[in-house]
Scaffold this active site. Structure first.
Site, mmCIF file in Angstrom:
data_model
loop_
_atom_site.group_PDB
_atom_site.id
_atom_site.type_symbol
_atom_site.label_atom_id
_atom_site.label_comp_id
_atom_site.label_asym_id
_atom_site.label_seq_id
_atom_site.Cartn_x
_atom_site.Cartn_y
_atom_site.Cartn_z
ATOM 1 N N LYS A 98 0.810 -1.220 0.000
ATOM 2 C CA LYS A 98 0.000 0.000 0.000
ATOM 3 C C LYS A 98 0.839 1.263 0.000
ATOM 4 C CE LYS A 98 0.455 -2.226 3.897
ATOM 5 N NZ LYS A 98 -0.057 -2.844 5.056
ATOM 6 N N GLY A 180 2.711 -10.854 13.376
ATOM 7 C CA GLY A 180 2.874 -10.562 11.945
ATOM 8 C C GLY A 180 1.839 -9.583 11.415
ATOM 9 N N LYS A 198 -3.812 3.432 2.755
ATOM 10 C CA LYS A 198 -4.980 2.650 2.299
ATOM 11 C C LYS A 198 -6.129 3.574 1.905
ATOM 12 C CE LYS A 198 -3.737 -1.337 5.128
ATOM 13 N NZ LYS A 198 -3.744 -1.822 6.517
HETATM 14 N N1 HSE Z 1 0.285 -3.467 9.132
HETATM 15 C C1 HSE Z 1 -0.948 -3.616 8.418
HETATM 16 C C2 HSE Z 1 -2.090 -3.541 9.416
HETATM 17 C C3 HSE Z 1 -0.959 -4.929 7.709
HETATM 18 O O1 HSE Z 1 -1.830 -3.696 10.604
HETATM 19 O O2 HSE Z 1 -3.227 -3.310 8.999
HETATM 20 C C4 HSE Z 1 -2.140 -5.118 6.804
HETATM 21 O O3 HSE Z 1 -2.179 -4.153 5.806
#
Ligand code: HSE
Length: 405
Positions: A98, A180, A198
């Protein structure tokens, strides 16, 4: 309709890359096969045969047998070079990056239009939630009024852990990283920048408005004060990091990312942990709510998989609304927002910046706050906003058109 077999060159074998490999192994119906994987580290142990891996990107980009590039690396600048090169060589691309997309969207749209080569990125916004293609295709009218929601999983995970489980911030962040969910530079998550990237993508597909990330106000969760948290609790409200884009009268649109107080009955109060939730409001369909996992290996890989499937029947984004809505302009000064500002004595906000101050509270023991109405553009420009000791949280209620003075 004939469906094409896909021979994939995969960049990156981290959380999402490994997720994709596992997901593809369980979806034999999709005729897609990973031919080669380009990775950076020569020393990391990997669970697949060494001959599948290369350290040279040209082994993938230059291989005519690999018709699709899936880009899942961490480095946005390197990702941009890879994606651009692949598109110019006529290889379809699927990416989850993104940051890279938001920073280069105008050029990447132009390259797709010149070459006719598709670039798909459902995984880049809200992971498993099918939002990009829905916004692009389903709401193909002038009638979408707003999109708002929780579009960063890590910050929602942290805020949930702090509110529901009373976990300290640092512990919750460490857990979001271990699971993760967080970016490798978690500042992107907690400063609201990932949500802003986003939002850039959502704006392009919901409203045909292509803007630079820096055009949008983003306030993250790091500055949220104990006093703001106590205020929320006392009022029975929940703090969420909410991104919103709203059409205003006169062809104007306002958008931004702000911590927001949400009442318990609100849809976004039901979004817990790393889940994302997106509400669309349109004139005839009314209000709709998408809820699902917004981060993590499998949810993100599922969106990559859906893009791969779309490629097999020749799908590409039409960016139709860019032409349809050419009259629409980003106008932060046309919108205002109700906020709670907490601050220490040395960093009080300038009251003149507010169109109305509703409530003021000063206490040497508990701290200071004010609630008031402020223009979104004015808030973005306010020097005090970024000062240490200042916390801004949006009070419930949508962005709304500024009252004429
Ligand atoms: N780091 C991002 C989040 C991962 O926590 O939304 C998914 O885009």
């Amino acid at each position: 309709m004939t469906r094409t077999d896909l021979h994939i060159g995969l960049f990156g074998f981290g959380v999402v890359g490994q997720g994709l490999h596992a997901v593809l192994a369980r979806t034999p119906g999709l005729r897609a096969r990973i031919g080669r994987i380009a990775v950076r580290s020569r020393t990391k142990p990997r669970p697949l045969p060494a001959e599948l891996f290369t350290f040279d990107k040209n082994d993938l980009l230059g291989d005519p047998a690999l018709t699709v590039i899936v880009e899942l690396i961490d480095d946005a600048d390197e990702a941009y070079l890879i994606v651009k090169e692949a598109l110019l060589r006529g290889k379809a691309v699927v990416t989850a990056n993104k940051k890279m997309l938001a920073e280069h969207l105008p050029e990447l749209i132009a390259i797709q239009q010149q070459t006719g080569t598709p670039l798909l990125y459902e995984a880049a916004a809200c992971a498993s939630l099918p939002v990009i293609r829905n916004l692009e295709e389903y709401y193909d009218t002038d009638l979408l009024e707003s999109v708002e929601g929780i579009i960063n999983g890590s910050t929602n995970y942290i805020l949930t852990a702090m509110h529901r489980d009373r976990q300290p911030y640092a512990e919750a962040l460490a857990r979001a990283q271990a699971l993760g969910f967080a970016e490798s530079n978690p500042a992107l998550d907690v400063e609201g920048l990932d949500a802003r990237n986003k939002l850039v993508l959502l704006l392009a597909h919901a409203f045909g408005l292509v803007v630079a990330p820096a055009d949008l106000l983003a306030v993250g969760i790091t500055a949220i004060s104990e006093l703001a948290t106590a205020y929320a609790r006392e009022q029975g409200l929940i703090i969420k990091l909410v991104a919103e884009a709203r059409r205003l009268p006169g062809g104007r649109l306002a958008a931004g990312v702000l911590p927001t107080l949400v009442r318990p009955g609100h849809e976004l109060a039901q979004v817990h942990d790393e889940f994302n939730g997106l509400i669309t409001q349109s004139t005839f369909a009314d209000r709709q709510f998408f809820l699902g996992r917004g981060a993590g290996a499998f949810p993100t890989a599922s969106a990559v998989l859906s893009d791969l499937s779309a490629l097999t029947y020749g799908y590409r984004y039409g960016y139709k609304k860019i032409q349809q809505n050419a009259h629409l302009a980003l106008a932060p000064d046309a919108a205002e927002v109700e906020v709670l500002v907490t601050f220490d004595e040395a960093n009080a906000p300038a009251e003149a910046d507010f169109s109305a101050v509703h409530e003021q509270f000063r206490s040497a023991q508990r701290g200071n706050y004010l609630t008031g109405t402020i223009g979104l553009g004015q808030l973005a420009r306010a020097a005090w906003l970024r000062r240490p000791g200042v916390s801004v949280v949006r009070l419930a209620g949508p962005l709304r058109a500024t009252m004429a003075p």
